[in-house]
Design an enzyme around this catalytic site. Structure first.
Site, PDB file in Angstrom:
ATOM      1  N   ASP A  16      33.012  55.381  42.451  1.00 26.00           N
ATOM      2  CA  ASP A  16      33.011  55.283  40.988  1.00 26.00           C
ATOM      3  C   ASP A  16      33.633  56.553  40.406  1.00 26.00           C
ATOM      4  O   ASP A  16      33.381  57.654  40.889  1.00 26.00           O
ATOM      5  CB  ASP A  16      31.569  55.110  40.472  1.00 26.00           C
ATOM      6  N   ILE A  17      34.443  56.371  39.372  1.00 30.38           N
ATOM      7  CA  ILE A  17      35.155  57.505  38.780  1.00 30.38           C
ATOM      8  C   ILE A  17      34.198  58.439  38.033  1.00 30.38           C
ATOM      9  O   ILE A  17      34.504  59.617  37.828  1.00 30.38           O
ATOM     10  CB  ILE A  17      36.279  56.984  37.852  1.00 30.38           C
ATOM     11  N   VAL A  61      33.216  46.706  32.803  1.00 34.62           N
ATOM     12  CA  VAL A  61      34.387  46.153  33.486  1.00 34.62           C
ATOM     13  C   VAL A  61      34.070  44.713  33.886  1.00 34.62           C
ATOM     14  O   VAL A  61      33.164  44.468  34.689  1.00 34.62           O
ATOM     15  CB  VAL A  61      34.762  46.991  34.727  1.00 34.62           C
ATOM     16  N   HIS A  95      27.186  48.129  42.165  1.00 38.21           N
ATOM     17  CA  HIS A  95      27.069  49.580  42.274  1.00 38.21           C
ATOM     18  C   HIS A  95      26.172  49.879  43.477  1.00 38.21           C
ATOM     19  O   HIS A  95      25.123  49.249  43.644  1.00 38.21           O
ATOM     20  CB  HIS A  95      26.384  50.167  41.042  1.00 38.21           C
ATOM     21  N   HIS A 126      31.132  43.356  40.149  1.00 38.89           N
ATOM     22  CA  HIS A 126      31.028  44.477  41.089  1.00 38.89           C
ATOM     23  C   HIS A 126      29.578  44.831  41.318  1.00 38.89           C
ATOM     24  O   HIS A 126      28.720  44.628  40.450  1.00 38.89           O
ATOM     25  CB  HIS A 126      31.799  45.706  40.576  1.00 38.89           C
ATOM     26  N   ASN A 183      25.485  44.750  36.950  1.00 42.77           N
ATOM     27  CA  ASN A 183      25.320  44.595  35.512  1.00 42.77           C
ATOM     28  C   ASN A 183      26.058  43.331  35.087  1.00 42.77           C
ATOM     29  O   ASN A 183      27.245  43.191  35.360  1.00 42.77           O
ATOM     30  CB  ASN A 183      25.893  45.807  34.767  1.00 42.77           C
TER      31      ASN A 183
HETATM   32  P1  5GP Z   1      29.677  48.431  34.646  1.00 36.36           P
HETATM   33  O1  5GP Z   1      29.033  49.144  33.489  1.00 36.36           O
HETATM   34  O2  5GP Z   1      30.760  47.478  34.203  1.00 36.36           O
HETATM   35  O3  5GP Z   1      28.682  47.819  35.575  1.00 36.36           O
HETATM   36  O4  5GP Z   1      30.335  49.590  35.502  1.00 36.36           O
HETATM   37  C1  5GP Z   1      31.695  49.867  35.530  1.00 36.36           C
HETATM   38  C2  5GP Z   1      31.866  51.122  36.365  1.00 36.36           C
HETATM   39  O5  5GP Z   1      33.233  51.266  36.663  1.00 36.36           O
HETATM   40  C3  5GP Z   1      31.413  52.396  35.673  1.00 36.36           C
HETATM   41  O6  5GP Z   1      30.406  53.037  36.446  1.00 36.36           O
HETATM   42  C4  5GP Z   1      32.690  53.235  35.577  1.00 36.36           C
HETATM   43  O7  5GP Z   1      32.466  54.621  35.778  1.00 36.36           O
HETATM   44  C5  5GP Z   1      33.573  52.623  36.658  1.00 36.36           C
HETATM   45  N1  5GP Z   1      34.992  52.695  36.381  1.00 36.36           N
HETATM   46  C6  5GP Z   1      35.610  52.336  35.226  1.00 36.36           C
HETATM   47  N2  5GP Z   1      36.932  52.505  35.333  1.00 36.36           N
HETATM   48  C7  5GP Z   1      37.160  52.988  36.580  1.00 36.36           C
HETATM   49  C8  5GP Z   1      38.348  53.357  37.292  1.00 36.36           C
HETATM   50  O8  5GP Z   1      39.471  53.291  36.796  1.00 36.36           O
HETATM   51  N3  5GP Z   1      38.189  53.798  38.567  1.00 36.36           N
HETATM   52  C9  5GP Z   1      36.965  53.880  39.171  1.00 36.36           C
HETATM   53  N4  5GP Z   1      36.933  54.329  40.426  1.00 36.36           N
HETATM   54  N5  5GP Z   1      35.826  53.537  38.517  1.00 36.36           N
HETATM   55  C10 5GP Z   1      35.925  53.089  37.257  1.00 36.36           C
END
Ligand code: 5GP
Ligand code: ZN
Length: 116
Positions: A29-30, A95, A101, A99, A86
């Site tokens: 994760d970034i 996103v 985590h 996915h 999520n």
């Molecule tokens: P969500 O809130 O949708 O479950 O989590 C999306 C996750 O994707 C977040 O933890 C965010 O930091 C990660 N993320 C968003 N954009 C990028 C990206 O371009 N690269 C990576 N490696 N992680 C990303």
């Protein structure tokens, strides 16, 4: 499709991948929320768990097994880890490409604390 995780899976956007095969990719994760914070995605675009179909059952199982493998490879399988999906607005999904985590490397505390 203009989807950031499809582009990461395809290698069109750089990421720190730790695993990939013909159906699944795992990368850091970034914006890590724990010492180990990995994301597990299918190559297939599925927007969220709400959009998964019965024929995706095997793929969903593969995601979970890839999460376990990623935890093993990261050295946190023994100490423990949390796998989170999520789904949708109230869960804070940002996103819209499904996915998991994988979080660990420290005591994560309780996920479900009693409400005040
Ligand atoms: P969500 O809130 O949708 O479950 O989590 C999306 C996750 O994707 C977040 O933890 C965010 O930091 C990660 N993320 C968003 N954009 C990028 C990206 O371009 N690269 C990576 N490696 N992680 C990303
Ligand atoms: Zn996608």
């Amino acid at each position: 499709m203009n989807c950031i995780f499809c582009k990461i899976a395809a290698g069109e956007i750089p990421s720190r991948k730790v695993y990939e095969d013909d159906q699944v990719a795992v990368f850091h994760d970034i914006q890590p929320q724990a010492p180990v914070h990995l994301l597990v995605i299918p190559r297939k675009h599925i927007a969220s768990l709400n959009d998964a179909a019965p024929e995706d059952a095997e793929l969903l199982g593969r995601l979970l097994l890839a999460a376990r493998k990623a935890a093993e490879d990261a050295g946190i399988a023994g100490s423990g880890y949390r796998v989170i999906n999520n789904c949708g607005k109230d869960a804070g999904q940002v996103v819209f490409h499904i996915h998991l985590h994988v979080l660990g490397g420290e005591d994560l505390g309780p996920l479900l604390a009693p409400r005040a």
